[in-house]
Design a protein around this motif. Structure first.
Motif, PDB file in Angstrom:
ATOM      1  N   UNK A  12       0.820  -1.209   0.000  1.00  0.00           N
ATOM      2  CA  UNK A  12       0.000   0.000   0.000  1.00  0.00           C
ATOM      3  C   UNK A  12       0.851   1.255   0.000  1.00  0.00           C
ATOM      4  N   UNK A  13       1.786   1.341   0.952  1.00  0.00           N
ATOM      5  CA  UNK A  13       2.637   2.519   1.046  1.00  0.00           C
ATOM      6  C   UNK A  13       3.521   2.694  -0.168  1.00  0.00           C
ATOM      7  N   UNK A  14       4.115   1.597  -0.641  1.00  0.00           N
ATOM      8  CA  UNK A  14       5.035   1.656  -1.779  1.00  0.00           C
ATOM      9  C   UNK A  14       4.317   2.064  -3.060  1.00  0.00           C
ATOM     10  N   UNK A  15       3.198   1.399  -3.359  1.00  0.00           N
ATOM     11  CA  UNK A  15       2.486   1.683  -4.608  1.00  0.00           C
ATOM     12  C   UNK A  15       1.951   3.110  -4.617  1.00  0.00           C
ATOM     13  N   UNK A  16       1.379   3.557  -3.523  1.00  0.00           N
ATOM     14  CA  UNK A  16       0.850   4.927  -3.486  1.00  0.00           C
ATOM     15  C   UNK A  16       1.968   5.948  -3.662  1.00  0.00           C
ATOM     16  N   UNK A  17       3.107   5.701  -3.033  1.00  0.00           N
ATOM     17  CA  UNK A  17       4.236   6.625  -3.169  1.00  0.00           C
ATOM     18  C   UNK A  17       4.708   6.706  -4.618  1.00  0.00           C
ATOM     19  N   UNK A  18       4.773   5.564  -5.287  1.00  0.00           N
ATOM     20  CA  UNK A  18       5.307   5.522  -6.656  1.00  0.00           C
ATOM     21  C   UNK A  18       4.271   5.946  -7.687  1.00  0.00           C
ATOM     22  N   UNK A  19       3.051   5.404  -7.599  1.00  0.00           N
ATOM     23  CA  UNK A  19       2.050   5.598  -8.644  1.00  0.00           C
ATOM     24  C   UNK A  19       1.351   6.954  -8.543  1.00  0.00           C
ATOM     25  N   UNK A  20       1.108   7.417  -7.322  1.00  0.00           N
ATOM     26  CA  UNK A  20       0.341   8.656  -7.151  1.00  0.00           C
ATOM     27  C   UNK A  20       1.190   9.919  -7.177  1.00  0.00           C
ATOM     28  N   UNK A  21       2.491   9.782  -7.388  1.00  0.00           N
ATOM     29  CA  UNK A  21       3.352  10.957  -7.440  1.00  0.00           C
ATOM     30  C   UNK A  21       3.030  11.763  -8.700  1.00  0.00           C
ATOM     31  N   UNK A  22       3.148  13.079  -8.592  1.00  0.00           N
ATOM     32  CA  UNK A  22       2.852  13.942  -9.732  1.00  0.00           C
ATOM     33  C   UNK A  22       3.727  13.576 -10.936  1.00  0.00           C
ATOM     34  N   UNK A  23       3.109  13.490 -12.104  1.00  0.00           N
ATOM     35  CA  UNK A  23       3.788  13.161 -13.365  1.00  0.00           C
ATOM     36  C   UNK A  23       4.258  11.707 -13.441  1.00  0.00           C
ATOM     37  N   UNK A  24       3.851  10.861 -12.490  1.00  0.00           N
ATOM     38  CA  UNK A  24       4.204   9.440 -12.582  1.00  0.00           C
ATOM     39  C   UNK A  24       3.493   8.817 -13.776  1.00  0.00           C
TER      40      UNK A  24
END
Length: 328
Positions: A12-24
């Motif tokens: 949960x923490x990893x995917x949200x950090x990577x996928x939800x980042x601006x311009x990801x």
């Protein structure tokens, strides 16, 4: 090309950090849905349940290139290099997602993969650092990517005296900075290798102005070892590591535990008689297996065995109550 392998506990923490980042930008995925972070988290966690005793099931890798390589790296080529890297280090037959970020001057991507493979076996993280260095060097040389002139390329075996100690300090500090999140952790890492840290304070204050490292009878300023080892730059790296660790921790204080959700679902199921009649609604097993239910569940941790035993008990009791209802 450089790589930074990480293992963590929370998809949960990893995917949200990577996928939800601006311009990801999600470039590729296998075994997980790409339409949203929640769908991806759900798919990773579903496969993870085949090895509930594996605490750190999250594989996370950052692959970076020099900004001089930008024109050589289309999205498709970055995916190809990520797959080639995975093959070299033994990340095979498992779920993964490749996500490109554009928040820095140099091109880089994040690779998230499941350490529980498609057959329920664990992908080892042993010797990750050595395998990472070897794979990155091979890919860099193969495709002619920019080769830095930094200290990583210096032949250590040819060094002697103070110059040898300088590179020993460099290697030890850089290795410690990969995982440390505080200065105390970095101090402990270096102390095990006979290295101490001396802080220089601004006159009359407790503000740190500079830093030196000492091994044996040789003492050197951090910036003299390498410009990246000044107090300010090391402190920035430690703070960034701490932020990433917090994302991986995936702390969700207000979310009910899996056991509480199961008890609530069973209470609702038992309280409604129509759930005991064939074809008249969803039973507890169907509820527990719904994607929405699984996605809401926290990642399996050390008490996974206890939860599994409770679930089996609840399922057996429900099956017995269904059988009694049909006989009537």
């Amino acid at each position: 090309m450089m790589g930074k392998p990480i293992t963590g506990r929370s998809f949960g923490g990893c995917v949200r950090y990577v996928v939800n980042k601006q311009d990801a930008k999600i470039l590729s995925a296998d075994g997980v849905r790409m339409q949203s972070a929640n769908a991806m988290i759900n798919d990773f966690n579903l496969q993870r349940q085949m090895r509930p005793e594996l605490g750190k099931a999250v594989g996370h890798l950052v692959l970076s290139w020099s900004k001089e390589d930008l024109l050589k790296l289309s999205d498709d080529i970055m995916v190809e290099r990520a797959k080639e890297y995975m093959d070299k280090v033994g990340i095979k037959n498992t779920q993964y997602a490749v996500v490109r970020h554009s928040d820095r001057a140099h091109p880089h991507l994040h690779l998230i993969y499941n350490r529980v493979d498609n057959n329920g076996k664990t992908i080892t993280d042993k010797n990750n650092f050595a395998k990472n260095v070897k794979a990155c060097k091979e890919i860099t040389l193969k495709y002619g990517y920019h080769l830095g002139k930094g200290k990583d390329l210096v032949n250590r075996q040819a060094l002697k005296g103070k110059e040898k100690v300088k590179y020993e300090l460099y290697d030890a500090i850089k290795a410690g900075m990969k995982t440390a999140t505080t200065w105390k952790q970095l101090e402990a890492h270096l102390a095990r290798q006979g290295i101490t840290i001396a802080y220089k304070y601004r006159s009359g204050t407790s503000e740190v102005q500079g830093i030196s490292f000492e091994k044996g009878d040789i003492k050197m300023k951090g910036s003299a070892i390498d410009r990246s080892l000044s107090y300010g730059k090391i402190d920035s790296v430690l703070n960034r590591n701490q932020q990433v660790q917090q994302y991986h921790a995936g702390i969700e204080e207000h979310k009910p535990s899996l056991a509480d959700q199961i008890r609530q679902a069973i209470s609702q199921d038992v309280g409604s008689e129509h759930h005991h009649r064939p074809g008249s609604g969803k039973g507890i097993l169907e509820t527990l297996l719904e994607p929405e239910f699984i996605a809401a569940a926290p990642d399996p941790m050390g008490d996974a065995d206890k939860r599994r035993r409770k679930r089996k008990k609840y399922e057996a009791e429900h099956a017995q109550s269904q059988s009694s209802g049909i006989s009537r």
